[in-house]
Motif scaffolding. Structure first.
Motif, short mmCIF file in Angstrom:
data_model
loop_
_atom_site.label_atom_id
_atom_site.label_comp_id
_atom_site.label_asym_id
_atom_site.label_seq_id
_atom_site.Cartn_x
_atom_site.Cartn_y
_atom_site.Cartn_z
N VAL A 11 0.86 -1.19 0.00
CA VAL A 11 0.00 0.00 0.00
C VAL A 11 0.90 1.24 0.00
N ALA A 13 3.09 3.99 -2.97
CA ALA A 13 4.20 3.85 -3.92
C ALA A 13 5.20 4.99 -3.77
N THR A 35 -1.87 2.31 -4.89
CA THR A 35 -1.47 3.63 -4.45
C THR A 35 -2.50 4.66 -4.88
N THR A 40 2.30 9.62 -9.12
CA THR A 40 3.27 10.08 -8.12
C THR A 40 4.11 8.93 -7.56
N GLY A 155 3.53 6.69 4.32
CA GLY A 155 4.26 7.96 4.35
C GLY A 155 3.61 8.98 5.25
N THR A 198 6.54 17.31 9.71
CA THR A 198 7.71 17.66 8.89
C THR A 198 7.35 18.86 8.04
N THR A 200 8.55 21.63 4.51
CA THR A 200 9.28 21.76 3.24
C THR A 200 9.37 23.25 2.88
N ALA A 366 6.55 -0.07 6.74
CA ALA A 366 7.86 0.42 6.29
C ALA A 366 7.79 1.89 5.92
N TYR A 375 14.04 9.76 2.37
CA TYR A 375 13.79 8.78 1.31
C TYR A 375 14.58 7.49 1.53
#
Ligand code: FAD
Length: 622
Positions: A11, A13, A35, A40, A155, A198, A200, A366, A375
């Protein structure tokens, strides 16, 4: 529409999901990659770069095991740098600047070329659980897909909440919706979840910048590459640039602090300590009158530019005004503002070393879902989860890497033994055996393991074995071949090393500080060996490290033994940790806050690494 039952459903990508799907499928598992957006796949959510300190070693390890991140980084690189080259080889860390769009495209093509991967674009909203085992996934449209195992790599998407100044919007990344359902179900099943944050920086239009006012940051003169396979090193590269903030910029940013979600309490979760936002930096390091900004192109052709070091969730007008006061940015135009994101994660102490959850069989986590950031950290976990999901389905023994075998082993062991309350990123200081875990020898350490399970190809193994055979032979040559004073003394004198009076084995002089392979190969017998045995640059580098650092490697092993023996030493009650300058910042903060009574207690605190413990031991004369 789908196979009746998949071996592995992955689940997500992103970096973790892409590696997991590739690994499981290449090992022979029937794999489905579900995904939310197939456009993406392999998206770099933040900086367009791979590797860097300790992370570059991880990319090499992924490659050595038979994963794809190294190959894809090489194919999409626009600049290569070996960081820390002035330090010892344990610290050398490869890093590429990448073309963001090509990176994602290469991932998609690599997965499309992997025969056993099926694709499906949908949001997974729940898991099919039977007894204590996962048996597939449910999608938001109510479709059920069955599988023998599931790897979750969501993620930053689980209940993701984006912050820009006073604005908040649900999303997993700018322009993409958040994923719902999974956290709630897992919590109902008994899992503990938490929130992390997080951020950016803004992306800007390179045509609006004045690069003549900035410092050029070129790539290495002789660029290398990540992969041990036959990918090509870059023949030309794009420059990055460097500029910096100023007290004026800081003052302008401070004007927006009362509207900042960081400071008005709207963001409650912890962000990555080592990748702080610009507002965090000027707040925490108030005495600093400037901070470096790296101006990084987003690709070969695009004009979009990434402003590394200016991550922010301040209101857009504040970001814009402050950035316009940065040297070279006076006329800057925005492509998109910076933002922060809060998301759910699952404390990784709920996992086994295989990344399978302790609570639900055949369910693996994971990547960022485990509280990591980056990454490389995500990709390596994805690779290991994909491998282990496959091995479990096929009823084979799991693959677990030890702390002295790989940074990946350190990463997973840290996560599951110590857990993490803030986004975890890898550092060389987290590895107690870092002289062993170098970027140059990841193939020697790991390709045999990757080959044994069927992931690393025969040609990879053959290449590695040849390199090892040749470097062993070359090291032996230095051990066994003598050199006379007339030949070696000019070399020793050239590096201000005392001349010798008697002939001796070459290994001895080669081990001296500042004597390099470049010096030694001027000796006729060495040059003859290189020619006769067809020794290339990679073998030369490996040999040089083996000769020059053999002492350090032995010392490191010795140190590890010492750590075991001295676990129960008491730490004085009012011990002042500020005296120990070589403790990491994180360790000092945590030790001061927790004040452990013994060294063994200190060693169990998350963020206090084995090398911090070594520092304490040395200070206490042990
Ligand atoms: P991601 O790359 O986030 O991929 C998750 C994938 O899962 C996506 O493809 C998504 O579509 C899919 N997905 C999620 N939920 C579902 C679902 N329910 N069903 C189907 N598909 C789903 N790292 C750093 O090292 N430094 C930084 O400064 C940094 N800043 C960041 C800033 C932002 C705003 C973001 C978003 C990330 C940042 N990162 C940073 C983190 C970095 O992007 C991640 O560590 C890395 O991408 C994690 O990889 P992953 O595979 O775990 O997840």
């Amino acid at each position: 529409m789908f196979d009746k039952e998949y071996d592995v459903i992955v689940v997500g990508a992103g970096h973790a999901g892409a590696e997991a799907a590739a690994a499981a499928a290449n090992l022979g598992s029937k794999t489905l990659l579900v995904t939310m957006n197939l456009q993406t796949i392999g998206q770099m959510s933040c900086n367009p770069a791979m590797g860097g300190i300790a992370k570059g070693q991880i990319v090499r390890e992924i490659d050595a095991l038979g994963g794809y991140s190294g190959i894809i980084s090489d194919k999409s690189a626009i600049q290569f740098k070996m960081l820390n080259k002035s330090k010892g080889p344990a610290m050398w860390s490869p890093r590429t600047q990448n073309d963001r769009m090509r990176f994602a495209e290469e991932w998609r093509l690599a997965l499309e070329r992997t025969p056993k991967v099926d694709f499906y674009q949908e949001m997974v909203s729940g898991l099919i659980i039977e007894g204590e085992k996962v048996c597939g996934v449910k999608t938001s449209l109510g479709i059920e897909i069955r599988s023998k195992s599931v790897v979750l790599t969501n993620g930053t998407f689980l209940n993701g909440l984006i912050h820009i100044g006073e604005r908040q919007l649900g999303g997993g990344r700018a322009g993409e919706k958040a994923a719902t359902g999974i956290t709630e179900q897992l919590v109902d099943l008994g899992f503990e979840s938490g929130r992390m944050k997080t951020g950016t920086p803004p992306r800007v239009d390179g045509r609006s910048l004045d690069y003549s006012k900035m410092i050029v940051q070129p790539g290495d003169e002789i660029p290398e590459k990540f992969s041990y396979t036959n990918t090509k090193a870059l023949s030309h590269q794009r420059d990055c640039h460097m500029t910096h903030t100023s007290t004026l910029v800081h003052d302008l940013l401070r004007e927006g602090f009362d509207r900042s979600p960081m400071f008005n309490g709207r963001i409650k979760s912890l962000g990555p300590r080592y990748c702080p936002s610009i507002e965090d930096k000027i707040n925490r390091f108030a005495d600093k009158d400037k901070h470096q900004l790296f101006v990084e192109p987003e690709g070969w052709d695009t004009v979009e530019v990434y402003v590394n070091g200016f991550s922010t969730s301040l209101p857009e007008d504040v970001q814009f005004k402050a950035l316009r006061s940065v040297v070279g940015f006076e006329n800057v135009k925005f492509f998109r503002p910076g933002y922060a994101i809060e998301y759910d994660y699952f404390p990784p102490t709920q996992l086994k070393h295989t990344l399978e959850t302790k609570l639900i069989n055949n369910l693996y986590f994971a990547g960022q879902i485990n509280g990591t950031t980056g990454y490389e950290e995500a990709a390596s976990q994805g690779l290991m989860a994909g491998i282990n999901a496959h091995l479990k389905v096929k009823e084979e023994s799991p693959l677990i890497l030890n702390r002295d075998e790989a940074y990946i082993g350190v990463l997973i062991d840290d996560l599951i033994t110590k857990g993490t309350e803030e986004p975890y990123r890898m550092f060389t200081s987290r590895a107690e055996y870092r002289t062993l875990l170098r970027q140059d020898n990841a193939d020697i350490r790991l390709t045999p393991m990757g080959h044994k399970i069927g992931l690393a190809s025969d040609s990879r193994l053959k290449r590695m074995e040849e390199k090892l055979k040749k470097s062993d032979a070359f090291v032996n040559f230095f051990r066994e071949t003598s050199v006379v004073p007339e030949d070696i003394n000019p070399i020793l004198e050239s590096v201000n090393s005392a001349p010798v009076k008697q002939s001796h084995k070459m290994f001895k002089s080669f081990s001296r500080p500042n004597v390099t392979m470049d010096h030694m190969r001027n000796l006729k017998s060495v040059a003859d060996f290189i020619e006769k045995e067809n020794i290339d640059g990679e073998v030369m580098e490996q040999t040089e490290i083996q000769v020059k650092y053999s002492g350090y490697i032995a010392k490191e092993k010795n140190n590890a033994d010492k750590l075991q023996r001295l676990e129960n030493i008491k730490i004085p009650e009012n011990f002042d940790y500020r005296l120990l300058k070589s403790l990491s910042y994180e360790a000092r903060e945590k030790l001061e806050a927790i004040r452990p009574v013994t060294i063994s207690q200190a060693s169990r605190i998350s963020g206090v690494s084995p090398s911090d413990i070594s520092v304490l031991l040395v200070f206490m004369g042990r």
